[in-house]
Each structure stands twice: as structure tokens, then as C-alpha cells.
Design an enzyme around this catalytic site. Structure first.
Site: not given
Ligand code: PLP
Length: 373
Positions: A46, A137, A264, A311
Site C-alpha cells: 500500500k 478500527r 528562515y 520546502m
């Protein structure tokens, strides 16, 4: 150290994930040796094979002896069929509108309503009835199980469906202590007895995931669903081998004076004059922005990541080592050449390696090799 050699080899383009299919095959064989004889292996591919590439991992796993494939979603199953994989595939999350495409994919069923949707869809589907044994679940609640198995036996007798499996999923499958798992196995065993009494004759019964397959002796089961272990996520230090290496190159290098902030918001301020190398990968590629105290391997040396991960890029302090643009950077790998592992990155980011691998972005090309070992 020879820079041309593994693992600090340059990649084509800015970055590349190399996947060692020999490691995947070795991991499958490892499980085949560890499980009870006669137990089949379902390779869980998956989420694009946990980020490694579903089709390539599925092919390697089947070659190494896996006889089932497992996926979450319908489109993941269809991708495997389109690639020519013919072994049985189980999908456990789908929508009723997708059933028309899934006539040769086994689907999980947890309620009578779901069973009726499967029966109404074109074709005779193979289903695996799922019992909730404690994860809570999904799966049939124990009090609805008898009704579900009776309805399934009814539709099977009409030729409208085939019940191929009975199954459940562990809640504490990654723990060494198998107390919870044994309790779940007992509940599944009781569920299997009831299903047989209702007239069902499933060919597979399955409960364990990667870690559970190693900790839980389950004579009632004849299939294990192996995800993490395929890729070398080694929750129990069992000698599995990580299959993926993430390589990139230094994009730029500059000297920075003491007292300058980097990246940053200047979260990091250089204590001394130093050299900063720009690495062209960021959180859009799956490098977790939340990682603290992370490092990468350049020239065989661990160098710290400094300042915020952006990013598309992050910065590394190379200290006084005269690193040059184009030099190989190993972000993670199996760890046997001093490079960090995906498990290290997971620790630095407060997560699990599964999330590091599945988070690897689509901008990073995957390349496949079979390292001979
Ligand atoms: C993901 C998944 C697995 C594989 O679990 P691992 O711990 O990665 O081996 C098995 N079964 C189900 C239902 C899953 O969702």
C-alpha cells in the site's frame, strides 16, 4: 574513502532514492524462514509500497516467495493488476462505487450491508470477512459476527460470493510482548469456529503484521501480512535490511561569519565562522520540517543540519571541511557506511520510519538496483 563507491555515490539529477530489490527479497526470505511452515506471505505494498514503488516491490516480493499482495485501496490493487501481477490481491478500503472494477481483487467485508453491496456488484467477488478483535478500527463487532457469517454462507450457497478469508488486525503488533496479540488470536479463533459452524470454509485465516509474525505463534493462521518488514523497517531488531537510500548532491557552498543567522527566521545563529552547504531537498520531498538534531553524510562525515528545513532545501554545517558543489550527500540509507537511517530521521522528527518512507515526495525519482551481497 572512495567517493565513487557506495553509499556516497553521486546521483543523476538533484536527488534520487535507490531501492535495493535484493534487500527486499532477503527480507521476504527472512520471514519465510521465521514463520511456521505452510504459512503464506502477503506482501503489503500500500501507499506506493511505503514510498518504494508498489509494482517493483510487489514483483521482487513475489519472486522471493510472497504468494499474496495486500493494499489499502482499490486503485492500488488495479495498478498491480495492470502491471501484470497475477497473485491474489486483498484490498481493505474501497467504496461500493469501485466494486465494478474489482472482480479479480479480494475485498474485505465487515458488515452485512457491505456484503450486500459486494453481492449486488457485477461478478462473483472473493471476500475476507474481518472481525474486530481489539484494534477497534474497522471490522465486524463480535456481536454482529454470527449474523455476518450466516449471511455470507447464505450468499455463498447462492453462488453470489466466495468467502476466501477470515481476518483481523493486531493493535499492539509492534511490541515484543505478545499478550495483547494472543488475546486477539483467541478471539479470532473463536470467530473462525463460528464461521465454520455457519458453513464457511475459508482458505486463509490471517492476523499478524510484520512484527506480529515474529512474536505471535499462531497455528490458527496460515497467512501473514508483511509491510514494514519488506522495506527493512526493523521494529524488533531482527536483522532486516533497509532497502532504500536517499542520495542527493551539494547544490551550493558558502562561508558564513560567526553570529550570522541561517535559513528562515534565523532559528540558528553560527557560533563561529563556518562553511554552510545547501542541500536541495525539503519538506515537499518528505524531509521532515520538524526534525531536530538531524545530520547527513558528506565525505563519510556526519554533518549537522542547521536552521529550518524549507520546502525545497536545507542547510548543513560542514565546519572546516572544504566540501564542493556536486559532492554526494547521503540523507539516509541502511546505516552501514555511517549514514543516518530512516529510523534516525523518524526519531529526529518524533515519528516512525513508515512516515519517513511514505512521505518521500514524488519529485524524488526512484531507481532500482539489485546489490549483490
Ligand atoms: C499496513 C497494514 C499491514 C502491514 O503492517 P506492517 O506493520 O507494516 O507489517 C498489515 N495489515 C493491515 C490491515 C495493514 O493496514
Amino acid at each position: 574513502m572512495n567517493l565513487v563507491q557506495s553509499p556516497a555515490r553521486a546521483c543523476f539529477g538533484l536527488a534520487e532514492a535507490t531501492i535495493d530489490l535484493a534487500a527486499v527479497k532477503a527480507n521476504v526470505r527472512h520471514y519465510r524462514r521465521q514463520v511456521r511452515s505452510g504459512t503464506e506471505i502477503m506482501a503489503v505494498v500500500k501507499a506506493n509500497g511505503f514510498g518504494h514503488g508498489a509494482v517493483q516491490i510487489a514483483r521482487a516480493a513475489v519472486e522471493a516467495g510472497a504468494t499474496w499482495l495486500g493494499v489499502a485501496r482499490a486503485d492500488e490493487a488495479l495498478e498491480l493488476r495492470a502491471a501484470g501481477l497475477t497473485v491474489p490481491i486483498l484490498a481493505w478500503l474501497y467504496d461500493a462505487t469501485e466494486l465494478m472494477w474489482l472482480s479479480d481483487v479480494d475485498v474485505s467485508v465487515a458488515t452485512v450491508a457491505e456484503l450486500q453491496q459486494v453481492v449486488s456488484a457485477p461478478g462473483v467477488h472473493h471476500v475476507h470477512l474481518k472481525l474486530d478483535t481489539g484494534l477497534h478500527r474497522g471490522g465486524s463487532t463480535p456481536d454482529q459476527w454470527i449474523e455476518l457469517t450466516r449471511a455470507a454462507a447464505h450468499y455463498e450457497a447462492l453462488g453470489a460470493v466466495k468467502v476466501r478469508g477470515l481476518w483481523s488486525h493486531l493493535s499492539h503488533g509492534d511490541e515484543l510482548d505478545a499478550t495483547h496479540s494472543r488475546r486477539q488470536l483467541e478471539l479470532l479463533r473463536a470467530g473462525v469456529t463460528l464461521a465454520r459452524r455457519a458453513g464457511l470454509e475459508p482458505s486463509v485465516v490471517h492476523l499478524a503484521n510484520s512484527a506480529g509474525a515474529l512474536t505471535l505463534d499462531a497455528p490458527d493462521c496460515n497467512l501473514v501480512r508483511i509491510g514494514a518488514g519488506l522495506y527493512g523497517i526493523d521494529e524488533l531488531n531482527n536483522g532486516l535490511r533497509p532497502a532504500m537510500r536517499l542520495n542527493t548532491k551539494v547544490a551550493q557552498v558558502r562561508r558564513i561569519r560567526a553570529g550570522e543567522g541561517v535559513s528562515y527566521n534565523h532559528d540558528y545563529v553560527t557560533p563561529t565562522d563556518t562553511t554552510i552547504a545547501l542541500v536541495p531537498l525539503g519538506y515537499a520531498d518528505g524531509i521532515p520540517r520538524s526534525a531536530t538534531n538531524a545530520s547527513v553524510l558528506i565525505r563519510g562525515v556526519r554533518m549537522p543540519v542547521r536552521g529550518r528545513i524549507a520546502m525545497d532545501q536545507f542547510l548543513v554545517d560542514t565546519s572546516d571541511i572544504p566540501v564542493e558543489p556536486g559532492e554526494p550527500v547521503v540523507v539516509f540509507g541502511p546505516g552501514d557506511h555511517g549514514e543516518p537511517t530512516a529510523a534516525d530521521w523518524a526519531r529526529w522528527a518524533g515519528t516512525i520510519p513508515h512516515e519517513i518512507y511514505t512521505g518521500l515526495g514524488s519529485r524524488v525519482p526512484r531507481r532500482y538496483e539489485e546489490a549483490t551481497r
